[in-house]
Design a protein around this motif. Structure first.
Motif, PDB file in Angstrom:
ATOM      1  N   SER A  98      43.109  41.274  28.596  1.00  0.00           N
ATOM      2  CA  SER A  98      41.845  41.378  29.332  1.00  0.00           C
ATOM      3  C   SER A  98      41.403  39.984  29.763  1.00  0.00           C
ATOM      4  CB  SER A  98      40.769  42.078  28.513  1.00  0.00           C
ATOM      5  OG  SER A  98      40.591  41.500  27.269  1.00  0.00           O
ATOM      6  N   ILE A  99      41.257  39.850  31.062  1.00  0.00           N
ATOM      7  CA  ILE A  99      40.842  38.593  31.675  1.00  0.00           C
ATOM      8  C   ILE A  99      39.576  38.878  32.457  1.00  0.00           C
ATOM      9  CG2 ILE A  99      41.489  36.778  33.307  1.00  0.00           C
ATOM     10  CD1 ILE A  99      44.424  37.524  32.712  1.00  0.00           C
ATOM     11  N   PRO A 100      38.534  38.092  32.249  1.00  0.00           N
ATOM     12  CA  PRO A 100      37.308  38.332  33.011  1.00  0.00           C
ATOM     13  C   PRO A 100      37.547  38.240  34.518  1.00  0.00           C
ATOM     14  CG  PRO A 100      36.912  36.770  31.229  1.00  0.00           C
ATOM     15  CD  PRO A 100      38.397  36.997  31.303  1.00  0.00           C
ATOM     16  N   THR A 101      36.852  39.084  35.263  1.00  0.00           N
ATOM     17  CA  THR A 101      37.022  39.143  36.714  1.00  0.00           C
ATOM     18  C   THR A 101      36.774  37.791  37.364  1.00  0.00           C
ATOM     19  OG1 THR A 101      36.355  41.449  36.657  1.00  0.00           O
ATOM     20  CG2 THR A 101      36.289  40.367  38.788  1.00  0.00           C
ATOM     21  N   TRP A 102      35.784  37.059  36.899  1.00  0.00           N
ATOM     22  CA  TRP A 102      35.484  35.765  37.523  1.00  0.00           C
ATOM     23  C   TRP A 102      36.653  34.800  37.363  1.00  0.00           C
ATOM     24  CZ3 TRP A 102      35.424  31.085  35.086  1.00  0.00           C
ATOM     25  CH2 TRP A 102      35.341  31.093  33.697  1.00  0.00           C
ATOM     26  N   GLN A 103      37.365  34.876  36.227  1.00  0.00           N
ATOM     27  CA  GLN A 103      38.518  34.001  36.029  1.00  0.00           C
ATOM     28  C   GLN A 103      39.660  34.376  36.973  1.00  0.00           C
ATOM     29  OE1 GLN A 103      39.486  34.121  31.858  1.00  0.00           O
ATOM     30  NE2 GLN A 103      38.074  32.458  31.369  1.00  0.00           N
ATOM     31  N   LEU A 104      39.854  35.668  37.205  1.00  0.00           N
ATOM     32  CA  LEU A 104      40.873  36.100  38.166  1.00  0.00           C
ATOM     33  C   LEU A 104      40.529  35.603  39.565  1.00  0.00           C
ATOM     34  CD1 LEU A 104      41.492  39.768  37.001  1.00  0.00           C
ATOM     35  CD2 LEU A 104      43.055  37.826  36.775  1.00  0.00           C
ATOM     36  N   PHE A 105      39.263  35.696  39.942  1.00  0.00           N
ATOM     37  CA  PHE A 105      38.812  35.252  41.258  1.00  0.00           C
ATOM     38  C   PHE A 105      39.014  33.746  41.423  1.00  0.00           C
ATOM     39  CE2 PHE A 105      35.469  33.791  44.175  1.00  0.00           C
ATOM     40  CZ  PHE A 105      35.806  34.541  45.290  1.00  0.00           C
ATOM     41  N   VAL A 106      38.565  32.975  40.436  1.00  0.00           N
ATOM     42  CA  VAL A 106      38.713  31.516  40.499  1.00  0.00           C
ATOM     43  C   VAL A 106      40.194  31.133  40.484  1.00  0.00           C
ATOM     44  CG1 VAL A 106      38.285  29.345  39.243  1.00  0.00           C
ATOM     45  CG2 VAL A 106      36.446  31.009  39.516  1.00  0.00           C
ATOM     46  N   GLY A 107      40.981  31.808  39.661  1.00  0.00           N
ATOM     47  CA  GLY A 107      42.414  31.543  39.622  1.00  0.00           C
ATOM     48  C   GLY A 107      43.079  31.818  40.958  1.00  0.00           C
ATOM     49  N   GLY A 108      42.680  32.901  41.624  1.00  0.00           N
ATOM     50  CA  GLY A 108      43.227  33.219  42.940  1.00  0.00           C
ATOM     51  C   GLY A 108      42.885  32.155  43.965  1.00  0.00           C
ATOM     52  N   LEU A 109      41.651  31.672  43.934  1.00  0.00           N
ATOM     53  CA  LEU A 109      41.252  30.602  44.850  1.00  0.00           C
ATOM     54  C   LEU A 109      42.046  29.328  44.598  1.00  0.00           C
ATOM     55  CD1 LEU A 109      37.363  31.001  45.023  1.00  0.00           C
ATOM     56  CD2 LEU A 109      39.031  31.509  46.819  1.00  0.00           C
ATOM     57  N   LEU A 110      42.223  28.981  43.332  1.00  0.00           N
ATOM     58  CA  LEU A 110      42.965  27.764  42.999  1.00  0.00           C
ATOM     59  C   LEU A 110      44.440  27.877  43.385  1.00  0.00           C
ATOM     60  CD1 LEU A 110      41.393  26.853  39.539  1.00  0.00           C
ATOM     61  CD2 LEU A 110      41.067  25.672  41.731  1.00  0.00           C
ATOM     62  N   VAL A 111      45.036  29.027  43.153  1.00  0.00           N
ATOM     63  CA  VAL A 111      46.432  29.218  43.538  1.00  0.00           C
ATOM     64  C   VAL A 111      46.564  29.143  45.058  1.00  0.00           C
ATOM     65  CG1 VAL A 111      48.290  30.936  43.650  1.00  0.00           C
ATOM     66  CG2 VAL A 111      47.145  30.480  41.491  1.00  0.00           C
ATOM     67  N   GLY A 112      45.655  29.782  45.775  1.00  0.00           N
ATOM     68  CA  GLY A 112      45.691  29.724  47.240  1.00  0.00           C
ATOM     69  C   GLY A 112      45.531  28.311  47.747  1.00  0.00           C
TER      70      GLY A 112
END
Length: 122
Positions: A98-112
């Motif tokens: 379980s990963i908080p949604t905000w961490q997934l969002f921030v991670g996606g932005l950083l990867v992009g």
């Protein structure tokens, strides 16, 4: 307990769905190129989508602005394709970790951002 590379170790949920996903994505990108002459790279989708709201010169390049419509549709197709897969397969959307949604969002932005900074992704 199976701890091989295909069982409980590297691929704890099996390897078949990774292979199927890779083949589908590769086929889709190849078809996009063969049928329309377009290159379906996600880092370009990242930059062209930002061109809607950011006025910096990099994001205002004609190649990004002119292609952002089909690139956004391409990205939405990937998102809705994943949703359709989950609905069709009957699998739970709940993930083992379980990963908080905000961490997934921030991670996606950083990867992009990182993929764009390095002149594209693989």
């Amino acid at each position: 307990m199976n701890s091989g590379w295909y069982g409980g170790g590297l691929f704890p949920f099996g390897w078949e769905h990774y292979l199927a996903g890779g083949l589908l994505i590769g086929s889709g990108v190849a078809l996009l190129f063969v049928l329309a002459g377009l290159i379906g790279g996600m880092s370009s989708v990242y930059s062209s989508t930002w061109s809607y709201i950011v006025s910096r010169p990099f994001f205002r390049q004609p190649s990004l602005v002119s292609s952002r419509g089909w690139r956004l549709a391409y990205a939405l197709g990937l998102v809705f394709g994943a949703l359709l897969w989950f609905l069709w397969s009957g699998q739970s959307t709940r993930v083992a970790v379980s990963i908080p949604t905000w961490q997934l969002f921030v991670g996606g932005l950083l990867v992009g951002y990182g993929a764009r900074l390095s002149q594209g992704c693989t």
